[in-house]
Design a protein around this motif. Structure first.
Motif, PDB file in Angstrom:
ATOM      1  N   ARG A 183       0.855  -1.188   0.000  1.00 53.31           N
ATOM      2  CA  ARG A 183       0.000   0.000   0.000  1.00 53.31           C
ATOM      3  C   ARG A 183       0.894   1.242   0.000  1.00 53.31           C
ATOM      4  O   ARG A 183       1.295   1.752   1.047  1.00 53.31           O
ATOM      5  CB  ARG A 183      -0.931  -0.003   1.208  1.00 53.31           C
ATOM      6  CG  ARG A 183      -1.922   1.170   1.206  1.00 53.31           C
ATOM      7  CD  ARG A 183      -2.711   1.200   2.509  1.00 53.31           C
ATOM      8  NE  ARG A 183      -3.591   0.061   2.626  1.00 53.31           N
ATOM      9  CZ  ARG A 183      -4.184  -0.293   3.769  1.00 53.31           C
ATOM     10  NH1 ARG A 183      -3.939   0.376   4.876  1.00 53.31           N
ATOM     11  NH2 ARG A 183      -4.987  -1.341   3.789  1.00 53.31           N
ATOM     12  N   GLU A 243       0.522   4.712  -1.227  1.00 52.08           N
ATOM     13  CA  GLU A 243      -0.398   5.727  -1.731  1.00 52.08           C
ATOM     14  C   GLU A 243       0.157   7.128  -1.495  1.00 52.08           C
ATOM     15  O   GLU A 243       0.649   7.436  -0.422  1.00 52.08           O
ATOM     16  CB  GLU A 243      -1.756   5.574  -1.046  1.00 52.08           C
ATOM     17  CG  GLU A 243      -2.398   4.205  -1.290  1.00 52.08           C
ATOM     18  CD  GLU A 243      -3.687   4.021  -0.508  1.00 52.08           C
ATOM     19  OE1 GLU A 243      -4.024   4.912   0.304  1.00 52.08           O
ATOM     20  OE2 GLU A 243      -4.366   2.991  -0.695  1.00 52.08           O
ATOM     21  N   THR A 257      -3.175  -7.894  -2.105  1.00 51.81           N
ATOM     22  CA  THR A 257      -3.606  -6.504  -2.249  1.00 51.81           C
ATOM     23  C   THR A 257      -2.462  -5.656  -2.793  1.00 51.81           C
ATOM     24  O   THR A 257      -1.329  -5.757  -2.325  1.00 51.81           O
ATOM     25  CB  THR A 257      -4.036  -5.910  -0.889  1.00 51.81           C
ATOM     26  OG1 THR A 257      -5.135  -6.657  -0.375  1.00 51.81           O
ATOM     27  CG2 THR A 257      -4.444  -4.456  -1.032  1.00 51.81           C
ATOM     28  N   SER A 317      -1.984  -1.442  -3.782  1.00 52.50           N
ATOM     29  CA  SER A 317      -2.585  -0.114  -3.825  1.00 52.50           C
ATOM     30  C   SER A 317      -1.502   0.915  -4.110  1.00 52.50           C
ATOM     31  O   SER A 317      -0.583   1.112  -3.308  1.00 52.50           O
ATOM     32  CB  SER A 317      -3.292   0.210  -2.503  1.00 52.50           C
ATOM     33  OG  SER A 317      -3.882   1.495  -2.562  1.00 52.50           O
ATOM     34  N   GLN A 350      -2.486   4.170  -5.287  1.00 47.35           N
ATOM     35  CA  GLN A 350      -3.327   5.318  -5.587  1.00 47.35           C
ATOM     36  C   GLN A 350      -2.568   6.632  -5.395  1.00 47.35           C
ATOM     37  O   GLN A 350      -1.670   6.749  -4.559  1.00 47.35           O
ATOM     38  CB  GLN A 350      -4.574   5.312  -4.699  1.00 47.35           C
ATOM     39  CG  GLN A 350      -5.489   4.124  -4.950  1.00 47.35           C
ATOM     40  CD  GLN A 350      -6.808   4.246  -4.225  1.00 47.35           C
ATOM     41  OE1 GLN A 350      -7.853   4.194  -4.844  1.00 47.35           O
ATOM     42  NE2 GLN A 350      -6.776   4.397  -2.901  1.00 47.35           N
ATOM     43  N   SER A 366      -7.682  -7.298  -4.147  1.00 50.83           N
ATOM     44  CA  SER A 366      -7.939  -5.853  -4.195  1.00 50.83           C
ATOM     45  C   SER A 366      -6.871  -5.178  -5.045  1.00 50.83           C
ATOM     46  O   SER A 366      -5.680  -5.422  -4.859  1.00 50.83           O
ATOM     47  CB  SER A 366      -7.935  -5.255  -2.788  1.00 50.83           C
ATOM     48  OG  SER A 366      -8.895  -5.887  -1.961  1.00 50.83           O
ATOM     49  N   PHE A 402      -5.945  -1.204  -6.305  1.00 51.54           N
ATOM     50  CA  PHE A 402      -6.254   0.220  -6.210  1.00 51.54           C
ATOM     51  C   PHE A 402      -5.226   0.991  -7.051  1.00 51.54           C
ATOM     52  O   PHE A 402      -4.066   1.112  -6.660  1.00 51.54           O
ATOM     53  CB  PHE A 402      -6.182   0.683  -4.749  1.00 51.54           C
ATOM     54  CG  PHE A 402      -7.149  -0.026  -3.835  1.00 51.54           C
ATOM     55  CD1 PHE A 402      -8.415   0.489  -3.614  1.00 51.54           C
ATOM     56  CD2 PHE A 402      -6.775  -1.195  -3.183  1.00 51.54           C
ATOM     57  CE1 PHE A 402      -9.302  -0.163  -2.761  1.00 51.54           C
ATOM     58  CE2 PHE A 402      -7.652  -1.846  -2.327  1.00 51.54           C
ATOM     59  CZ  PHE A 402      -8.930  -1.330  -2.123  1.00 51.54           C
TER      60      PHE A 402
END
Length: 619
Positions: free
Chosen positions: A75, A77, A98, A100, A102, A121, A123
């Protein structure tokens, strides 16, 4: 013994420590490789090979999700990262579920996320992606639940492979440049969607109409609930493959003339008039006296006989006022799409070879057909009787036939049918055919003319069988020449059809769906037309079938899907068994079809554990 046990325990501990060390070492190498592959990766200062990425379920490095000392998610981001997302690196993380990224500056081709089948997931919103997302970008990602692609500049159509994902719940595609129609989604689990501010057009699929209008705003050509009403329920380009451009252009001019000529009140041999169902006259002829020349006078209203009380009533006069378009001309007659002034869209079929029975027998048989009610059958709305020709009226299906999707040229009408969709179509056909067998037990061949052009597909790609139950009311010479039931092995060998003849037609149709080949193009030939079909079946049954025969557009060619795809192919071959005594009956065939799943993992079915009936013998 206690000393030995202690050594054994110590050995196990050392092995486990070694395995964890190897896993961590591998993850460190992979993550450091990914850090170097992205722009501004040096900002990830905590990504340091001197420490392990995870400590149990807690990350030592920023932007990681950890489960049992392994990396389960990334993740990162708003980190000002850029460049491309190299999936070939990330797929080395075996527990990754997952990702991410973003609000960064990633760009380039859409990442090949389908290489990581375990992702749940994804993103990627708020980046600089600006190219098309490949149609098969999500093929096989059966665990994917969340997909966020908003606030980029993605172009092209929404990839069809998204529509087959069984667990997809969140789909955010807003603020991009997607174009074309929103495809129909197979599953019912979508809970969050956003298609706003793209270049989408056409009707919103039925299963998405319950979402707020704000989720579709900013697409000026989208229509249908929850937005404005569509000015036309169906695209004007849905002309059957066999209709030429010239015929389609002239259809609107000629359709009304043809109906008027053959069925209008000015016709010299005007037919007797029958009133709507429920009248006290019970379809009796409304004679109003005779003129000097003995010609019968008729009621100028020319009403149709309706089957259902819950449908809008209209008559031939309303059809003459309707805007009409020819859909095609088959061996039995022509079909027209008519838009009534009320906005209702219907299909009118003219049948020319149905003088095999009396009026009373015809009305009785049509009444039986009109009572049929099943989600995989096109319901009849009304009919009109005339000795030489008949009119059948049915609801218009907002899509095109299976034949067009399998064999038509690539267009905005035709969509590629992937494996899950084809399996869904086959099951729908099987269920509809079984219903015909159950409800029309006195008919030897309850359908009689089962082929891909007689299977319509609605926007959700549910199968809808049409032109069923015509054998008893069709001129028998014409039926023998053109109807598929009379191309079966038993008819060629013994001059008769049987209760298993429609099962044979179902088998041919399954083979057509799975291979993409078109054996039915020989069905229209009355002389010498069986050769191509015979060669097709002989070639299929001669050798043990393999995945090489599958239609390449179907996709799904991996170890998890091919077992079930081969299973369905072999079911089709079993339905085509030339020896009618050895051929399955309809219930056996449907039972076997219902057992097929999208992939082997659904029921833990392995190639080595297939049922005994799937063993295939060469002829």
């Amino acid at each position: 013994m206690k000393v030995v046990d202690a050594y054994v325990h110590l050995f196990h501990v050392l092995v486990c420590i070694s395995i964890v060390h190897l896993v961590n070492s591998s993850e460190i190498d992979t993550l450091m490789e990914f850090k170097k592959s992205v722009t501004n990766g040096n900002k990830l200062t905590t990504w340091n090979p001197s420490t392990t990425p995870c400590n149990g379920n807690k990350p030592n490095w920023e932007g990681l999700l950890c489960t049992n000392d392994t990396v389960s998610g990334i993740r990162l981001e708003g980190k000002d990262l850029g460049g491309i997302i190299d999936i070939n690196i990330l797929m080395k993380l075996p527990s990754l579920t997952t990702i991410s990224f973003q609000n960064n500056s990633f760009e380039g081709e859409f990442p090949e996320v389908k290489k990581i089948r375990g992702l749940r997931s994804i993103f990627l919103s708020g980046n600089k992606f600006s190219k098309e997302v490949p149609e098969n970008a999500f093929e096989g990602m059966r665990r994917l639940k969340k997909l966020y692609l908003g606030d980029n500049k993605f172009k092209g159509r929404i990839p069809f492979s998204l529509t087959t994902l069984p667990r997809l719940r969140d789909l955010m595609l807003q603020n991009n440049q997607f174009e074309g129609e929103i495809p129909a989604f197979v599953n019912d689990k979508l809970t969050i969607v956003n298609f706003a501010n793209n270049n989408l057009r056409g009707p919103i699929p039925k299963r998405l109409q319950s979402f707020p209008a704000s989720q579709f705003a900013g697409n000026s050509e989208l229509c249908g609930p929850p937005l404005k009403k569509c000015t036309a329920e169906i695209p004007t380009s849905t002309i059957i493959l066999i209709a030429s451009v010239v015929v389609a252009a002239l259809a609107a001019i000629t359709a009304a003339f043809l109906i008027l000529r053959h069925f209008g009140p000015s016709s010299k041999d005007a037919p007797p008039t029958y009133v709507n169902k429920g009248s006290h006259s019970d379809h009796d002829k409304m004679e109003q006296g005779c003129g000097k020349n003995g010609t019968k006078k008729i009621d100028s209203s020319l009403k149709l006989t309706f089957f259902r009380t819950d449908t809008e009533k209209f008559d031939l006069a309303d059809l003459l006022k309707a805007s009409a378009q020819i859909l095609g001309g088959g061996v039995f007659g022509s079909s027209y799409k008519a838009a009534l002034t009320s906005g209702k869209v219907i299909v009118v079929k003219r049948f020319k070879h149905m003088n095999n029975v009396t009026k009373e027998e015809f009305v009785k048989h049509m009444t039986r057909l009109g009572k049929l009610n099943h989600p995989n059958l096109v319901p009849l709305v009304a009919f009109y009787y005339r000795e030489e020709e008949k009119l059948f009226v049915a609801d218009y299906i907002q899509n095109v036939s299976l034949a067009v999707h399998l064999h038509g040229r690539r267009s905005n009408v035709r969509q590629t049918l992937h494996w899950p969709t084809r399996l869904k179509i086959v099951k729908g056909i099987a269920r509809g055919l079984l219903h015909l067998y159950n409800e029309l037990p006195s008919l030897i061949a309850p359908h009689g003319h089962l082929k891909s052009s007689n299977i319509l597909l609605n926007p959700e790609f549910e199968s809808l069988i049409t032109d069923y139950g015509l054998v008893p009311i069709t001129n028998q010479e014409q039926a023998r020449d053109v109807m598929i039931a009379f191309k079966s092995p038993e008819y060629k060998q013994h001059g008769r059809i049987t209760k298993k003849t429609d099962v044979w037609s179902l088998g041919v149709l399954i083979l057509e769906i799975m291979t993409g080949k078109f054996p039915a193009n020989s069905f229209q030939q009355s002389k010498g037309g069986d050769t191509e079909l015979g060669n097709f079946l002989d070639s299929m049954m001669k050798e043990e079938p393999t995945s090489d025969v599958f239609d390449k557009e179907m996709g799904g060619f991996d170890n998890r899907n091919e077992g079930q795809m081969l299973t369905l192919l072999k079911i089709g071959l079993s339905c085509c068994e030339p020896n009618v005594d050895k051929r399955w009956d309809i219930r056996e065939a449907v039972s076997k079809i219902e057992e097929v799943r999208e992939n082997d993992e659904d029921d833990n079915i392995k190639h080595s554990k297939r049922p005994a009936w799937l063993s295939f013998k060469k002829s």
